[in-house]
Write a protein that holds these residues in place. Structure first.
Motif, PDB file in Angstrom:
ATOM      1  N   LYS A  51      16.423   1.787  -3.856  1.00  0.00           N
ATOM      2  CA  LYS A  51      15.770   0.775  -3.007  1.00  0.00           C
ATOM      3  C   LYS A  51      15.359   1.407  -1.681  1.00  0.00           C
ATOM      4  O   LYS A  51      14.222   1.215  -1.221  1.00  0.00           O
ATOM      5  CB  LYS A  51      16.722  -0.394  -2.767  1.00  0.00           C
ATOM      6  N   ASP A  52      16.253   2.173  -1.075  1.00  0.00           N
ATOM      7  CA  ASP A  52      15.939   2.859   0.182  1.00  0.00           C
ATOM      8  C   ASP A  52      14.782   3.845  -0.011  1.00  0.00           C
ATOM      9  O   ASP A  52      13.899   3.956   0.841  1.00  0.00           O
ATOM     10  CB  ASP A  52      17.165   3.600   0.719  1.00  0.00           C
ATOM     11  N   ALA A  53      14.781   4.551  -1.143  1.00  0.00           N
ATOM     12  CA  ALA A  53      13.728   5.520  -1.425  1.00  0.00           C
ATOM     13  C   ALA A  53      12.377   4.823  -1.613  1.00  0.00           C
ATOM     14  O   ALA A  53      11.352   5.317  -1.129  1.00  0.00           O
ATOM     15  CB  ALA A  53      14.085   6.338  -2.662  1.00  0.00           C
ATOM     16  N   VAL A  54      12.380   3.689  -2.298  1.00  0.00           N
ATOM     17  CA  VAL A  54      11.140   2.935  -2.509  1.00  0.00           C
ATOM     18  C   VAL A  54      10.557   2.498  -1.172  1.00  0.00           C
ATOM     19  O   VAL A  54       9.365   2.671  -0.913  1.00  0.00           O
ATOM     20  CB  VAL A  54      11.387   1.719  -3.435  1.00  0.00           C
ATOM     21  N   PHE A  55      11.404   1.957  -0.296  1.00  0.00           N
ATOM     22  CA  PHE A  55      10.914   1.519   1.013  1.00  0.00           C
ATOM     23  C   PHE A  55      10.416   2.695   1.850  1.00  0.00           C
ATOM     24  O   PHE A  55       9.379   2.596   2.510  1.00  0.00           O
ATOM     25  CB  PHE A  55      11.991   0.741   1.772  1.00  0.00           C
ATOM     26  N   ALA A  56      11.127   3.815   1.823  1.00  0.00           N
ATOM     27  CA  ALA A  56      10.716   4.985   2.606  1.00  0.00           C
ATOM     28  C   ALA A  56       9.396   5.560   2.083  1.00  0.00           C
ATOM     29  O   ALA A  56       8.510   5.910   2.865  1.00  0.00           O
ATOM     30  CB  ALA A  56      11.811   6.049   2.567  1.00  0.00           C
ATOM     31  N   LEU A  57       9.257   5.642   0.762  1.00  0.00           N
ATOM     32  CA  LEU A  57       8.033   6.174   0.174  1.00  0.00           C
ATOM     33  C   LEU A  57       6.852   5.243   0.438  1.00  0.00           C
ATOM     34  O   LEU A  57       5.765   5.690   0.813  1.00  0.00           O
ATOM     35  CB  LEU A  57       8.217   6.393  -1.326  1.00  0.00           C
ATOM     36  N   ALA A  58       7.065   3.955   0.282  1.00  0.00           N
ATOM     37  CA  ALA A  58       6.003   2.978   0.544  1.00  0.00           C
ATOM     38  C   ALA A  58       5.577   3.030   2.010  1.00  0.00           C
ATOM     39  O   ALA A  58       4.391   2.958   2.322  1.00  0.00           O
ATOM     40  CB  ALA A  58       6.459   1.579   0.169  1.00  0.00           C
ATOM     41  N   ASP A  59       6.544   3.173   2.899  1.00  0.00           N
ATOM     42  CA  ASP A  59       6.231   3.249   4.327  1.00  0.00           C
ATOM     43  C   ASP A  59       5.418   4.505   4.636  1.00  0.00           C
ATOM     44  O   ASP A  59       4.433   4.450   5.379  1.00  0.00           O
ATOM     45  CB  ASP A  59       7.524   3.241   5.150  1.00  0.00           C
ATOM     46  N   GLY A  60       5.801   5.629   4.049  1.00  0.00           N
ATOM     47  CA  GLY A  60       5.052   6.870   4.264  1.00  0.00           C
ATOM     48  C   GLY A  60       3.627   6.774   3.742  1.00  0.00           C
ATOM     49  O   GLY A  60       2.686   7.216   4.397  1.00  0.00           O
ATOM     50  N   LEU A  61       3.476   6.178   2.567  1.00  0.00           N
ATOM     51  CA  LEU A  61       2.136   6.027   1.984  1.00  0.00           C
ATOM     52  C   LEU A  61       1.260   5.105   2.821  1.00  0.00           C
ATOM     53  O   LEU A  61       0.106   5.433   3.106  1.00  0.00           O
ATOM     54  CB  LEU A  61       2.241   5.484   0.559  1.00  0.00           C
ATOM     55  N   THR A  62       1.787   3.960   3.199  1.00  0.00           N
ATOM     56  CA  THR A  62       0.965   3.014   3.953  1.00  0.00           C
ATOM     57  C   THR A  62       0.631   3.545   5.343  1.00  0.00           C
ATOM     58  O   THR A  62      -0.477   3.319   5.827  1.00  0.00           O
ATOM     59  CB  THR A  62       1.647   1.638   4.064  1.00  0.00           C
ATOM     60  N   SER A  63       1.549   4.250   5.963  1.00  0.00           N
ATOM     61  CA  SER A  63       1.271   4.834   7.279  1.00  0.00           C
ATOM     62  C   SER A  63       0.146   5.856   7.181  1.00  0.00           C
ATOM     63  O   SER A  63      -0.751   5.891   8.021  1.00  0.00           O
ATOM     64  CB  SER A  63       2.526   5.500   7.850  1.00  0.00           C
ATOM     65  N   ASP A  64       0.217   6.697   6.158  1.00  0.00           N
ATOM     66  CA  ASP A  64      -0.804   7.721   5.982  1.00  0.00           C
ATOM     67  C   ASP A  64      -2.161   7.097   5.665  1.00  0.00           C
ATOM     68  O   ASP A  64      -3.188   7.519   6.187  1.00  0.00           O
ATOM     69  CB  ASP A  64      -0.387   8.673   4.859  1.00  0.00           C
ATOM     70  N   MET A  65      -2.165   6.088   4.816  1.00  0.00           N
ATOM     71  CA  MET A  65      -3.412   5.419   4.460  1.00  0.00           C
ATOM     72  C   MET A  65      -4.008   4.681   5.653  1.00  0.00           C
ATOM     73  O   MET A  65      -5.226   4.675   5.845  1.00  0.00           O
ATOM     74  CB  MET A  65      -3.187   4.448   3.301  1.00  0.00           C
ATOM     75  N   ALA A  66      -3.164   4.077   6.472  1.00  0.00           N
ATOM     76  CA  ALA A  66      -3.640   3.378   7.663  1.00  0.00           C
ATOM     77  C   ALA A  66      -4.242   4.361   8.653  1.00  0.00           C
ATOM     78  O   ALA A  66      -5.282   4.088   9.254  1.00  0.00           O
ATOM     79  CB  ALA A  66      -2.499   2.595   8.311  1.00  0.00           C
ATOM     80  N   ALA A  67      -3.600   5.516   8.809  1.00  0.00           N
ATOM     81  CA  ALA A  67      -4.127   6.530   9.727  1.00  0.00           C
ATOM     82  C   ALA A  67      -5.470   7.050   9.237  1.00  0.00           C
ATOM     83  O   ALA A  67      -6.379   7.288  10.031  1.00  0.00           O
ATOM     84  CB  ALA A  67      -3.134   7.684   9.859  1.00  0.00           C
ATOM     85  N   GLU A  68      -5.602   7.203   7.924  1.00  0.00           N
ATOM     86  CA  GLU A  68      -6.872   7.686   7.379  1.00  0.00           C
ATOM     87  C   GLU A  68      -7.968   6.652   7.561  1.00  0.00           C
ATOM     88  O   GLU A  68      -9.111   6.992   7.840  1.00  0.00           O
ATOM     89  CB  GLU A  68      -6.734   8.017   5.896  1.00  0.00           C
ATOM     90  N   SER A  69      -7.643   5.383   7.424  1.00  0.00           N
ATOM     91  CA  SER A  69      -8.673   4.349   7.552  1.00  0.00           C
ATOM     92  C   SER A  69      -9.141   4.202   8.999  1.00  0.00           C
ATOM     93  O   SER A  69     -10.213   3.665   9.242  1.00  0.00           O
ATOM     94  CB  SER A  69      -8.160   3.011   7.021  1.00  0.00           C
ATOM     95  N   ASP A  70      -8.359   4.694   9.955  1.00  0.00           N
ATOM     96  CA  ASP A  70      -8.756   4.651  11.361  1.00  0.00           C
ATOM     97  C   ASP A  70      -9.735   5.765  11.719  1.00  0.00           C
ATOM     98  O   ASP A  70     -10.380   5.719  12.754  1.00  0.00           O
ATOM     99  CB  ASP A  70      -7.529   4.750  12.276  1.00  0.00           C
ATOM    100  N   GLU A  71      -9.835   6.775  10.847  1.00  0.00           N
ATOM    101  CA  GLU A  71     -10.748   7.875  11.104  1.00  0.00           C
ATOM    102  C   GLU A  71     -12.177   7.429  10.829  1.00  0.00           C
ATOM    103  O   GLU A  71     -12.430   6.646   9.922  1.00  0.00           O
ATOM    104  CB  GLU A  71     -10.401   9.065  10.203  1.00  0.00           C
ATOM    105  N   PRO A  72     -13.137   7.934  11.604  1.00  0.00           N
ATOM    106  CA  PRO A  72     -14.534   7.558  11.350  1.00  0.00           C
ATOM    107  C   PRO A  72     -15.029   8.113  10.021  1.00  0.00           C
ATOM    108  O   PRO A  72     -14.629   9.189   9.593  1.00  0.00           O
ATOM    109  CB  PRO A  72     -15.284   8.177  12.524  1.00  0.00           C
ATOM    110  N   LEU A  73     -15.889   7.385   9.404  1.00  0.00           N
ATOM    111  CA  LEU A  73     -16.471   7.789   8.126  1.00  0.00           C
ATOM    112  C   LEU A  73     -17.579   8.793   8.381  1.00  0.00           C
ATOM    113  O   LEU A  73     -18.446   8.572   9.217  1.00  0.00           O
ATOM    114  CB  LEU A  73     -17.043   6.558   7.407  1.00  0.00           C
ATOM    115  N   THR A  74     -17.534   9.914   7.664  1.00  0.00           N
ATOM    116  CA  THR A  74     -18.594  10.910   7.795  1.00  0.00           C
ATOM    117  C   THR A  74     -19.303  11.027   6.467  1.00  0.00           C
ATOM    118  O   THR A  74     -18.691  11.072   5.410  1.00  0.00           O
ATOM    119  CB  THR A  74     -18.018  12.277   8.189  1.00  0.00           C
ATOM    120  N   LEU A  75     -20.607  11.045   6.533  1.00  0.00           N
ATOM    121  CA  LEU A  75     -21.430  11.172   5.341  1.00  0.00           C
ATOM    122  C   LEU A  75     -21.940  12.578   5.222  1.00  0.00           C
ATOM    123  O   LEU A  75     -22.333  13.201   6.215  1.00  0.00           O
ATOM    124  CB  LEU A  75     -22.610  10.191   5.397  1.00  0.00           C
ATOM    125  N   THR A  76     -21.935  13.101   4.015  1.00  0.00           N
ATOM    126  CA  THR A  76     -22.449  14.441   3.782  1.00  0.00           C
ATOM    127  C   THR A  76     -23.554  14.365   2.746  1.00  0.00           C
ATOM    128  O   THR A  76     -23.524  13.556   1.835  1.00  0.00           O
ATOM    129  CB  THR A  76     -21.341  15.390   3.269  1.00  0.00           C
TER     130      THR A  76
END
Length: 78
Positions: A51-76
């Motif tokens: 249970k602790d591992a699930v919460f820690a992994l989910a928190d790490g994933l959502t934090s990383d995804m949230a940080a990525e979504s804050d980055e500006p979108l670049t088109l190539t």
């Protein structure tokens, strides 16, 4: 939730992590998860450990995804 269900959820989150890392080309930061030392294959670990591992992994994933979504979108151009 039963221990078997937590282990299954843990496995699914680990697959999401691997897929996300492959898609983005970067590693998910999850020091808390790594410190726990509980993997989806650690079936001998307790329900609470998973249970602790699930919460820690989910928190790490959502934090990383949230940080990525804050980055500006670049088109190539291809």
């Amino acid at each position: 939730m039963k221990k078997q269900e937590l282990i299954h959820l843990h496995s699914l989150l680990a697959q999401v992590q691997h897929s996300y890392e492959a898609d983005t080309g970067s590693e998910v930061e999850h020091d808390e998860y790594a410190e726990l030392g509980v993997k989806p294959t650690s079936i001998h670990k307790s329900k609470t450990d998973h249970k602790d591992a699930v919460f820690a992994l989910a928190d790490g994933l959502t934090s990383d995804m949230a940080a990525e979504s804050d980055e500006p979108l670049t088109l190539t151009a291809d």
